[in-house]
Design a protein around this motif. Structure first.
Motif, short mmCIF file in Angstrom:
data_model
loop_
_atom_site.label_atom_id
_atom_site.label_comp_id
_atom_site.label_asym_id
_atom_site.label_seq_id
_atom_site.Cartn_x
_atom_site.Cartn_y
_atom_site.Cartn_z
N TRP A 289 0.84 -1.20 0.00
CA TRP A 289 0.00 0.00 0.00
C TRP A 289 0.88 1.25 0.00
CZ3 TRP A 289 -5.35 0.09 -0.20
CH2 TRP A 289 -5.99 -1.13 0.00
N TYR A 290 0.44 2.24 -0.77
CA TYR A 290 1.15 3.51 -0.86
C TYR A 290 0.14 4.66 -0.72
CZ TYR A 290 5.02 0.85 -2.86
OH TYR A 290 6.04 -0.04 -3.06
N GLN A 291 0.64 5.74 -0.15
CA GLN A 291 -0.14 6.97 -0.08
C GLN A 291 0.48 7.98 -1.04
OE1 GLN A 291 0.52 10.07 2.95
NE2 GLN A 291 -1.55 9.66 3.70
N GLN A 292 -0.35 8.58 -1.88
CA GLN A 292 0.15 9.59 -2.81
C GLN A 292 -0.51 10.93 -2.54
OE1 GLN A 292 -0.60 9.02 -7.06
NE2 GLN A 292 1.28 10.11 -7.58
N THR A 293 0.30 11.94 -2.24
CA THR A 293 -0.19 13.30 -2.03
C THR A 293 0.67 14.26 -2.84
OG1 THR A 293 1.25 13.63 -0.12
CG2 THR A 293 -0.99 12.85 0.33
N PRO A 294 0.12 15.43 -3.21
CA PRO A 294 0.92 16.39 -3.98
C PRO A 294 2.18 16.83 -3.23
CG PRO A 294 -1.40 16.97 -4.05
CD PRO A 294 -1.27 15.87 -3.05
N GLY A 295 2.10 16.94 -1.92
CA GLY A 295 3.23 17.44 -1.16
C GLY A 295 4.31 16.40 -0.87
N ALA B 156 -5.84 11.83 0.36
CA ALA B 156 -4.78 11.35 -0.55
C ALA B 156 -5.37 10.33 -1.50
CB ALA B 156 -3.64 10.72 0.24
N LEU B 157 -4.54 9.95 -2.44
CA LEU B 157 -4.84 8.79 -3.29
C LEU B 157 -4.11 7.60 -2.68
CD1 LEU B 157 -6.11 7.74 -6.00
CD2 LEU B 157 -3.88 8.18 -7.04
N TYR B 158 -4.84 6.56 -2.35
CA TYR B 158 -4.23 5.37 -1.76
C TYR B 158 -4.14 4.30 -2.83
CZ TYR B 158 -4.51 7.69 2.69
OH TYR B 158 -4.31 8.58 3.70
N LEU B 159 -2.92 3.89 -3.08
CA LEU B 159 -2.65 2.94 -4.15
C LEU B 159 -2.24 1.59 -3.56
CD1 LEU B 159 -0.63 5.39 -6.38
CD2 LEU B 159 -2.76 4.30 -7.06
N CYS B 160 -2.75 0.58 -4.18
CA CYS B 160 -2.40 -0.79 -3.80
C CYS B 160 -1.61 -1.39 -4.96
CB CYS B 160 -3.71 -1.54 -3.56
SG CYS B 160 -3.61 -3.30 -3.63
N ALA B 161 -0.62 -2.19 -4.64
CA ALA B 161 0.18 -2.82 -5.69
C ALA B 161 0.36 -4.29 -5.36
CB ALA B 161 1.54 -2.15 -5.79
N SER B 162 0.28 -5.13 -6.37
CA SER B 162 0.50 -6.56 -6.11
C SER B 162 1.76 -7.02 -6.83
CB SER B 162 -0.72 -7.40 -6.50
OG SER B 162 -0.76 -7.69 -7.88
N SER B 163 2.35 -8.05 -6.26
CA SER B 163 3.60 -8.58 -6.79
C SER B 163 3.63 -10.08 -6.53
CB SER B 163 4.76 -7.89 -6.06
OG SER B 163 5.99 -8.41 -6.47
N PRO B 164 4.20 -10.85 -7.43
CA PRO B 164 4.28 -12.29 -7.18
C PRO B 164 5.18 -12.62 -6.00
CG PRO B 164 5.22 -11.76 -9.33
CD PRO B 164 4.69 -10.50 -8.77
#
Lengths: 115, 112
Positions: A34-40, A87-95
């Motif tokens: 999980w990642y948080q993306q904000t302009p700052g 914020a925009l909360y992004l999820c990423a998956s990986s093997p």
């Protein structure tokens, strides 16, 4: 293969409330980050779950937590929301297989607005 | 701690080549990635390079890695208006169990 899905896509909450975001990884992927993306602050790592265990964690307060289920789906929870959590909360998956290239595939994100 | 730096903006004309640069501090980084983000969307993995490689080409994309200077670049040949987006450089670090560290992103504007 279906990509990473995140629900809901948009959310508006009030300060002090709590929120739960959901992420379904690509089929066969066992790692969810999980990642948080904000302009700052840009993109900041929150945590990674692998096989239902938190593998590592970024520098966020304990109000941010997560979990992963046996089907690899993951949820992220933020309690006692603050305005700065917008914020925009992004999820990423990986093997995350041995010897893999650690590439992560991102979902479309959940846009959280705290008022 | 680990840091990844990118310039914030790049403007090019359609048909020209674009070069987006990135520098990083973690010398133990094994994999380095380029992601693209269009407005309102998540991040799309464009390509990656392993730290023992100098160059990788993938259609219109060329990645160059100078490990000595910790400098990574992404060249987009024949840039199109559809390439307008924010491009993120990311490095994989084994610190704290392994995670991606992202740069601030370079906003590429392609003018017709």
């Amino acid at each position: 293969k279906a990509g990473v899905t995140q629900t809901p896509r948009y959310l508006i909450k009030t300060r002090g409330q709590q929120v739960t975001l959901s992420c379904s990884p690509i089929s066969g992927h066992r790692s969810v980050s999980w990642y948080q993306q904000t302009p700052g602050q840009g993109l900041q790592f929150l945590f990674e779950y692998f096989s239902e265990t938190q593998r590592n964690k970024g520098n966020f307060p304990g109000r941010f937590s997560g979990r992963q289920f046996s089907n690899s789906r993951s949820e992220m929870n933020v309690s006692t929301l603050e305005l700065g959590d917008s914020a925009l909360y992004l999820c990423a998956s990986s093997p995350r297989l041995a010897g893999d290239t650690y590439e992560q595939y991102f979902g479309p994100g959940t846009r959280l607005t705290v008022t | 701690g680990e840091d990844v730096e990118q310039s914030l903006f790049l403007s090019v004309r359609e048909g020209d080549s674009s070069v987006i640069n990135c520098t990083y501090t973690d010398s133990s980084s094994t994999y380095l990635y380029w992601y693209k983000q269009e407005p309102g969307a998540g991040l799309q993995l464009l390509t990656y390079i392993f730290s023992n490689m100098d160059m990788k080409q993938d259609q219109r994309l060329t990645v160059l890695l100078n490990k000595k200077d910790k400098h990574l670049s992404l060249r987009i040949a024949d840039t199109q208006t559809g390439d307008s987006a924010i491009y993120f450089c990311a490095v994989f670090t084994y610190n704290q169990g392994g995670k991606l560290i992202f740069g601030q992103g370079t906003e590429l504007s392609v003018k017709p």
